[in-house]
Design a protein around this motif. Structure first.
Motif, PDB file in Angstrom:
ATOM      1  N   ARG A   1       0.832  -1.200   0.000  1.00 28.27           N
ATOM      2  CA  ARG A   1       0.000   0.000   0.000  1.00 28.27           C
ATOM      3  C   ARG A   1       0.867   1.251   0.000  1.00 28.27           C
ATOM      4  O   ARG A   1       0.581   2.233  -0.669  1.00 28.27           O
ATOM      5  CB  ARG A   1      -0.921  -0.008   1.213  1.00 28.27           C
ATOM      6  N   ARG A   2       1.963   1.222   0.772  1.00 26.77           N
ATOM      7  CA  ARG A   2       2.855   2.376   0.852  1.00 26.77           C
ATOM      8  C   ARG A   2       3.570   2.626  -0.478  1.00 26.77           C
ATOM      9  O   ARG A   2       3.840   3.763  -0.836  1.00 26.77           O
ATOM     10  CB  ARG A   2       3.864   2.177   1.976  1.00 26.77           C
ATOM     11  N   HIS A   3       3.898   1.560  -1.201  1.00 27.50           N
ATOM     12  CA  HIS A   3       4.660   1.690  -2.440  1.00 27.50           C
ATOM     13  C   HIS A   3       3.780   1.504  -3.671  1.00 27.50           C
ATOM     14  O   HIS A   3       4.214   0.945  -4.677  1.00 27.50           O
ATOM     15  CB  HIS A   3       5.798   0.677  -2.467  1.00 27.50           C
ATOM     16  N   SER A   4       2.544   1.951  -3.612  1.00 27.06           N
ATOM     17  CA  SER A   4       1.658   1.834  -4.770  1.00 27.06           C
ATOM     18  C   SER A   4       1.118   3.205  -5.142  1.00 27.06           C
ATOM     19  O   SER A   4       1.238   4.169  -4.390  1.00 27.06           O
ATOM     20  CB  SER A   4       0.490   0.900  -4.478  1.00 27.06           C
ATOM     21  N   CYS A   5       0.577   3.266  -6.341  1.00 29.63           N
ATOM     22  CA  CYS A   5      -0.055   4.523  -6.756  1.00 29.63           C
ATOM     23  C   CYS A   5      -1.448   4.241  -7.271  1.00 29.63           C
ATOM     24  O   CYS A   5      -1.854   3.149  -7.488  1.00 29.63           O
ATOM     25  CB  CYS A   5       0.752   5.209  -7.833  1.00 29.63           C
TER      26      CYS A   5
END
Length: 76
Positions: A72-76
């Motif tokens: 979730r932190r490394h998604s767009c």
């Protein structure tokens, strides 16, 4: 502060890896879950304590929830 790298794309209700680090995260999650599963089963056999195998969902849930938080932190 540096911007976060994009490792995953949000697609429907899931995350699709678009960077090699995303694939590494998925692979590491699978290896960690299988290792914890096998370790708990082996410990249950060695100590002759079958109830220990019922604790398998605990590391599984922790590992999967941490992987989802990273995705979730490394998604767009």
């Amino acid at each position: 502060m540096m911007p976060e790298e994009i490792w995953f794309r949000k697609w429907l209700w899931s995350y699709v890896p678009v960077h090699w680090k995303g694939l590494v995260l998925i692979f590491a999650t699978v290896v960690a879950v299988l290792t914890s599963f096998a370790g708990l089963v082996i410990l249950a056999d060695v100590f002759n304590w079958p109830a220990l195998a019922f604790t398998i969902p605990v590391p599984f849930a922790f590992i999967v929830l941490r992987a989802l938080a990273i995705a979730r932190r490394h998604s767009c």
